[in-house]
Structures are given as structure tokens and as C-alpha cells.
Design a protein around this motif. Structure first.
Motif, PDB file in Angstrom:
ATOM      1  N   THR A   5       0.815   1.622  -9.351  1.00 22.98           N
ATOM      2  CA  THR A   5       0.860   0.288  -9.942  1.00 22.98           C
ATOM      3  C   THR A   5       0.600  -0.734  -8.838  1.00 22.98           C
ATOM      4  O   THR A   5       0.614  -0.389  -7.671  1.00 22.98           O
ATOM      5  N   SER A   6       0.378  -1.970  -9.241  1.00 21.83           N
ATOM      6  CA  SER A   6       0.210  -3.033  -8.244  1.00 21.83           C
ATOM      7  C   SER A   6       1.516  -3.813  -8.141  1.00 21.83           C
ATOM      8  O   SER A   6       2.104  -4.150  -9.160  1.00 21.83           O
ATOM      9  N   PRO A  39       2.972 -15.002   2.709  1.00 23.74           N
ATOM     10  CA  PRO A  39       3.054 -15.091   1.246  1.00 23.74           C
ATOM     11  C   PRO A  39       1.701 -14.854   0.577  1.00 23.74           C
ATOM     12  O   PRO A  39       1.635 -14.485  -0.587  1.00 23.74           O
ATOM     13  N   SER A  40       0.630 -15.050   1.356  1.00 22.26           N
ATOM     14  CA  SER A  40      -0.705 -14.888   0.770  1.00 22.26           C
ATOM     15  C   SER A  40      -1.147 -13.422   0.734  1.00 22.26           C
ATOM     16  O   SER A  40      -2.231 -13.117   0.259  1.00 22.26           O
ATOM     17  N   LEU A  41      -0.297 -12.526   1.243  1.00 17.58           N
ATOM     18  CA  LEU A  41      -0.686 -11.105   1.293  1.00 17.58           C
ATOM     19  C   LEU A  41      -0.932 -10.566  -0.121  1.00 17.58           C
ATOM     20  O   LEU A  41      -0.089 -10.711  -1.002  1.00 17.58           O
ATOM     21  N   PRO A  42      -2.089  -9.917  -0.355  1.00 20.21           N
ATOM     22  CA  PRO A  42      -2.350  -9.389  -1.690  1.00 20.21           C
ATOM     23  C   PRO A  42      -1.382  -8.252  -2.040  1.00 20.21           C
ATOM     24  O   PRO A  42      -0.739  -7.693  -1.145  1.00 20.21           O
ATOM     25  N   LEU A  47      -2.233   0.928   3.592  1.00 16.83           N
ATOM     26  CA  LEU A  47      -2.022   1.171   2.164  1.00 16.83           C
ATOM     27  C   LEU A  47      -3.178   0.519   1.405  1.00 16.83           C
ATOM     28  O   LEU A  47      -3.729  -0.482   1.862  1.00 16.83           O
ATOM     29  N   PRO A  48      -3.544   1.066   0.244  1.00 15.70           N
ATOM     30  CA  PRO A  48      -4.645   0.434  -0.495  1.00 15.70           C
ATOM     31  C   PRO A  48      -4.231  -0.908  -1.104  1.00 15.70           C
ATOM     32  O   PRO A  48      -3.133  -1.046  -1.635  1.00 15.70           O
ATOM     33  N   LYS A  49      -5.137  -1.860  -1.007  1.00 12.37           N
ATOM     34  CA  LYS A  49      -4.898  -3.196  -1.571  1.00 12.37           C
ATOM     35  C   LYS A  49      -5.234  -3.146  -3.055  1.00 12.37           C
ATOM     36  O   LYS A  49      -6.169  -2.461  -3.452  1.00 12.37           O
ATOM     37  N   ALA A  50      -4.465  -3.873  -3.871  1.00 17.89           N
ATOM     38  CA  ALA A  50      -4.783  -3.916  -5.301  1.00 17.89           C
ATOM     39  C   ALA A  50      -6.050  -4.744  -5.479  1.00 17.89           C
ATOM     40  O   ALA A  50      -6.128  -5.853  -4.977  1.00 17.89           O
ATOM     41  N   PRO A  51      -7.062  -4.203  -6.169  1.00 17.89           N
ATOM     42  CA  PRO A  51      -8.289  -4.981  -6.348  1.00 17.89           C
ATOM     43  C   PRO A  51      -8.035  -6.205  -7.221  1.00 17.89           C
ATOM     44  O   PRO A  51      -7.250  -6.130  -8.175  1.00 17.89           O
ATOM     45  N   ALA A  52      -8.642  -7.298  -6.881  1.00 17.75           N
ATOM     46  CA  ALA A  52      -8.434  -8.531  -7.641  1.00 17.75           C
ATOM     47  C   ALA A  52      -8.956  -8.355  -9.057  1.00 17.75           C
ATOM     48  O   ALA A  52     -10.034  -7.812  -9.261  1.00 17.75           O
TER      49      ALA A  52
END
Lengths: 134, 492
Positions: free
Chosen positions: B311-312, B343-346, B458-463
Motif C-alpha cells: 500500500t502507499s 514534509p514534502s517526502l512522497p 524503498l520504492p516511492k509511491a507513483p503519483a
């Protein structure tokens, strides 16, 4: 100390039942026991417990099945059920799966071994929630 | 218990994992993209040769027609690229395999047609580029079945014969390469027959050779894939076996511990001091053993990739929750715990339970091996399509000789053993596997006596991506109430 709620403990591990029973009695709970789901249902009828602590892996009738029967019976649906088992949330078993646990609608879920204080806190919380809804 | 055990072993025999197809969808798409890329090169090549023949060689050719064909080539290549890029991955795998085959078929047919047209406007049989048909045959043999490749060879032959015959009989005009070839070769019967014979045999022979090589390669690929799947199954079987043994051990240990606790808590009367001491020793060892079994269970569960649910979510929240559930209090040792997460971290795309476990393990470790008044720092930053996390401390560090083995199962650094005697040596192995199932990397930098820094990706959640997706088809579930009492006791 006044006598607190009556707890039905259903578990086929008699040693574990004995130890937990002593602990709970020490905390002034009244404890009755059963060693499988079938006997458990009979005890529910006879003893009318305030709360049930239920193991999952048991002969004759396992915990999920017993829980399902309890929750589908309007007479017993109010009794809080705490699943207490060594089958952790993620333990795969061919006979017992998490999905079955979900369908039971048990009120709480804890893993063995459990500290007595944690168990008592869980039991108290369930009983409190129960009184609150009544 | 024995009965239970044999029952479960039977259950292990069937693997819940489906066999993967011989050619993965990703590979199919990659092959189509390869073909599309090659065609872009061909378009540039054609335009360059048109320019060269016109401006340098000064051959009198119908530039407009040739350029139009090049544009046609570019146009249909764009359409295929667009389709492959935006629509193809939406199909289910069975449909995708079918479509991909047909698409390659159609693309090669269009290529053959374009090449024939190009040849027609640039000298027909006189043009040495007729042998470029061989490239299409080789591509077809690599991408398609042997049958489809021979079919394409036949189409190439028909197109070629048609071109030569129609030009020979003046049914279509012939564009002569006068300055390049003196004689009117397209009217020379013997030449046409000779070149056709060589052409047709070359076409079929190249298909024959290329298909037999690709057939052997595909067979080898399939065997490797099967062997790989067998290995994976066996490894999974082993992990599930350990899982089972550990689980059965855990139920018995839980009972032993409860019985000892009853005595220790004085619930069954008083024991004398010596008895109490012995029972307490037994209880402590049981407690350690339960920890060990729990770690073993966690490790096996992760290695068997059980219940991985992606999950994201926000890393900041997860870390706060993880710190809350651990009973380790950094302030009890006067350790400063700093969390620097912008705070801007995806959001990350990961399994929440496992990731919480990972952070708990690393934070507990950092606090455990850092002396009084030290500092533990957690940082995270965006790095490409990944998130880089660093957990550093001012602790005892890891001896250089231990660093390569630190993530191995059951391995414990020498100086760690002096801090805590009974660690299981599984904590970092668990951490490593959790990072690995997310496709990330983990490494450590450390200096003995100064501190350590564990870094992992870790993989970033795609926008804009769907919030929930699952590694395996699994019903979504959570237990009625999360057993938070557990998390705090998972340790080393």
C-alpha cells in the motif's frame, strides 16, 4: 476484592488453560474451561459467561467455527470473544487460515504467549466496551 | 502435535504460486519496443540514403514518393509506439500475449510492404538493397514462431516476384538507376532469374537458420526458467517447514512460560528463595527461546513472502507508530532520537506490517548499541524513483571484519555479543529480507567505537497511482484488533 466477570476459556492445551486460569482467578475473575469448540458451546449455554477466550486450533470444533456459531446466534452475539492463539496473524496453515478468522467477527485477537497484564487489559477493555453498548 | 505436523506437511506439497509463463509480459513488451526502436533507426537511414543518392550520387529518383514512404513508415511506427506505451499494459496477460504476436506479425508485414515500395521507386531489381529483406526475416525468426516466420518469408518472396515481374512486363513503371547501373537490368531475363533464385533461397535459408537457433535458445530459456521455479519452490517449502516447526515450538513454549509465571508471581503459594531463583532462570531462558522462535517465524514468513500487501503510506507516520509500539525509551539512556523527514517526502509503496517491523528492529538496535548520552538519527530523502532512508547512531559500531557478514542469518558481531549475550542474530537478516522483497538495497557504514549508519532504499509511491495494489492476489484483511503487544517484544 469483589468477584469480577465470568470468563469461559476454550482451549485444548490443558496446561496452558490451567496456568492462565490460575492467573485470571488471581485477578478475581471467575473462570470456567472447555477443551474443544463443541464442549465450549455447551458451556456457553450452561454457564452464561460474560466473555470467552478462544483458542483456534482445537479438535472436534475449532475456534473459528465456534465463534461463527456464537456470532450467528442472537442469544450469544453480545458475548465478547477474544481469540487467543499461537497461530499468528500471518501463520499459514492448511487447515486454518486467516480468512476464516476474519469471518468469525471475533471482538479481539491476541497471540500466545501473552503477558497476564496485557491479557487482563484486553479482557477489561472488551468488558467495558460491552457494558457501554448495553 | 505430531498428528498436526504430518497434516501440515501434506498441505505444503502444493505450492500456492502459479508457474510463470515462458515469455513474460514484460519481455514481450520489451521485444516490441526493440522492434519499434529499430524502425526509428530505419526511418533515419532511409531519409539519409534518399538525401545521399539525390545530393551526392546525383541519381535521378522520385524523391517525393520515397520521402512519402519514409513518412508512412514513421507514421505507423508512431501509432505502434503509442499503442504499446499507453494501451498494451492494461490488457490481461493472456490477451497481451495474443495481441503482441499479432502486432509483430502486422508490423513486419508493413515493413516488407514499405521496403518493396521503396525498392520500386529506386530501381527495383537493380537496387542492391533488396537483400535488406533478410533483416526482416531474422527479426521475424527471433520474435515469432517458426511457422509465422516462414509465412513472412513467403510474403517477402511474393512481394519481390510481383515487383520484378510487373516491372519486367511494363505493367508498372521502372525507375532506372541509370548513373549507377549502365544497362537496363530490369529487362535482362537471365539476371532477373539469377537474382531471384539467390534472393529466394537466401530468404528461406536465413529463416531456417535463425528459427532453429531461436528454437534452441527458447528451449534452453524454458528449461532454465523451470529449474529456477523448482529452486524457488524448494526454498519456499523449506521456509514453510521452518515456519511450521517454529510455530509448534512456540505454542509449547508459551505454555511453559505461563506455567513458570504462575509460580514466579506467587499465585500458587510461596517457594523458597533457591527454588524461586531456579524457576526465574528457567523462565528467562524460555522467554529468550520464545524470542528466538518469533524471529525465526518472522524470517521464514518474509522469506516465504507470506501475506505481502503493498500500500502507499507516509513514512513519517509509520516511524512515529513504530516508536510508540516499541517499549525501548531512548530517554532512559539519555539518548537523543532525531527524526529528520521533510514534509514534502512522497509516500512509500510497501508492506506496512513488514516495514514497521524493519524500523522497530533498526531503531531498537541503534538504541541498544548506543551508550549513554548518545544520538540516534533517522533521515529520509527522495532519490529518483526511490526513497533513501538512513538510520545512524553514535554507538559501539561494527568491526570492519564483521561488516560483510552482519546481514547473515544467525551472525552476531563480536562486540554486540558483549552488550547483549542472548541476541538471536536474526534481526538484521529479517531487515535485509524485508528490504529485498521491496526491491530495495541495504548497506551499512560503520566505524568501531564511533557509530553505525544503516542505509536502505524503498520504492516511492507513483503519483496518481491506484492506492492499493497487491503483490499476489490476496483478499484484503486485517485482524479485528491489531496485536500491538507483540511488536514491542520482537527484538534481537
Amino acid at each position: 476484592m469483589p468477584t469480577k466477570a465470568k470468563i469461559l476459556m476454550v482451549d485444548d492445551d490443558s496446561d496452558f488453560v490451567e496456568a492462565t486460569k490460575i492467573m485470571l482467578e488471581n485477578k478475581s475473575y471467575q473462570v470456567v474451561t472447555a477443551c474443544n469448540g463443541q464442549e465450549g458451546l455447551e458451556k456457553v449455554e450452561r454457564e452464561k459467561p460474560d466473555l470467552i477466550i478462544l483458542d483456534v486450533m482445537m479438535p472436534k470444533k475449532h475456534g473459528f467455527e465456534m465463534c461463527k456459531e456464537l456470532k450467528s446466534n442472537p442469544k450469544y452475539v453480545q458475548i465478547p470473544v477474544l481469540l487467543l492463539t499461537a497461530v499468528g496473524q500471518n501463520i499459514p496453515t492448511s487447515t486454518y487460515t486467516v480468512e476464516m478468522g476474519l469471518h468469525t467477527e471475533a471482538d479481539d485477537y491476541a497471540e500466545k504467549p501473552i503477558e497476564i497484564d496485557v491479557l487482563v487489559a484486553r479482557v477489561e477493555e472488551l468488558l467495558h466496551r460491552q457494558n457501554h453498548t448495553n | 502435535m505430531l498428528n498436526n505436523f504430518s497434516k501440515t506437511l501434506q498441505g505444503l506439497e502444493t505450492s500456492p504460486y502459479p508457474k510463470e509463463p515462458a515469455i513474460g509480459e514484460a519481455e514481450l513488451i520489451a521485444r516490441i519496443n526493440w522492434l519499434i526502436r529499430l524502425r526509428w533507426i530505419a526511418v533515419v537511414g532511409v531519409l539519409f540514403i534518399i538525401w545521399l543518392t539525390h545530393n551526392v550520387l546525383d541519381l535521378n529518383l522520385p524523391i517525393l514518393s520515397l520521402t512519402l514512404i519514409a513518412i508512412f513508415l514513421a507514421l505507423y511506427n508512431f501509432c505502434f509506439w503509442f499503442y504499446a506505451r499507453y494501451f498494451m499494459f492494461k490488457k490481461t496477460s493472456a490477451v497481451l500475449v495474443k495481441i503482441a504476436g499479432r502486432m509483430v506479425d502486422f508490423q513486419i508485414f508493413l515493413d516488407l510492404l514499405s521496403l518493396t515500395l521503396l525498392l520500386h521507386f529506386s530501381g527495383g531489381v537493380e537496387n542492391p538493397f533488396i537483400f535488406y529483406f533478410i533483416f526482416h526475416m531474422i527479426i521475424a525468426s527471433i520474435l515469432l514462431s517458426a511457422r509465422a516466420s516462414y509465412f513472412q518469408a513467403t510474403i517477402a518472396t511474393i512481394l519481390f516476384v510481383l515487383l520484378v515481374t510487373l516491372e519486367y512486363n511494363d505493367i508498372i513503371p521502372h525507375y532506372c538507376l541509370t548513373r549507377y547501373i549502365g544497362a537496363d537490368l530490369h529487362k535482362n531475363k537471365l539476371y532477373i532469374m539469377g537474382i531471384s533464385g539467390v534472393f529466394i533461397t537466401t530468404i528461406y535459408l536465413s529463416v531456417f537458420m535463425a528459427t532453429s537457433i531461436s528454437k534452441k535458445l527458447r528451449e534452453k530459456e524454458r528449461l532454465l526458467h523451470e529449474a529456477n521455479n523448482d529452486l524457488k519452490d524448494q526454498d519456499r517449502l523449506k521456509s514453510e517447514y521452518v515456519l511450521r516447526v517454529a510455530h509448534d515450538l512456540k505454542s509449547d513454549l508459551a505454555t511453559v512460560q505461563s506455567c513458570l509465571k504462575v509460580v514466579i508471581e506467587g499465585m500458587v503459594g510461596k517457594v523458597n528463595e533457591k527454588q524461586f531463583d531456579m524457576i526465574q532462570r528457567a523462565e528467562r531462558r524460555t522467554f529468550n527461546l520464545i524470542h528466538f522462535v518469533k524471529d525465526l517465524l518472522n524470517l521464514s514468513r518474509i522469506k516465504a513472502r507470506r501475506d505481502v500487501q503493498i500500500t502507499s503510506f507516509s513514512l513519517q507516520e509509520l516511524i512515529s507508530e513504530a516508536i510508540e509500539t516499541t517499549h525501548i525509551r531512548p530517554d532512559s539512556k539519555n539518548i537523543t532520537l532525531q527524526i529528520n523527514i521533510p514534509p514534502s517526502l512522497p509516500m512509500v509503496n510497501a508492506d506496512k506490517t513488514n516495514l514497521e517491523h524493519l524500523f522497530i528492529n533498526l531503531i531498537i538496535n541503534a538504541v541498544k548499541y548506543t551508550p549513554q548520552k548518545g544520538r540516534v538519527q533517522i533521515e529520509a530523502e527522495e532519490e529518483g524513483n526511490q526513497i533513501l532512508v538512513k538510520i545512524s547512531d553514535t554507538g559501539i559500531g561494527i568491526p570492519a571484519s564483521d561488516i560483510p557478514k552482519i546481514f547473515d542469518e544467525f551472525y552476531r558481531a563480536e562486540n554486540a555479543q558483549s552488550v547483549e549475550k542472548d541476541g538471536t542474530g536474526l534481526g538484521l537478516a529479517i531487515v535485509k529480507y524485508i528490504v529485498q522483497i521491496h526491491g530495495g538495497k541495504i548497506w551499512v557504514e560503520s566505524e568501531e567505537g564511533k557509530g553505525s549508519c544503516f542505509s536502505f532504499t524503498l520504492p516511492k509511491a507513483p503519483a496518481g497511482m491506484n492506492k492499493r495494489l497487491f503483490i499476489r492476489d490476496q483478499p484484503e484483511h486485517t485482524p479485528p484488533v491489531r496485536d500491538s503487544s507483540n511488536a514491542s517484544r520482537e527484538g534481537y
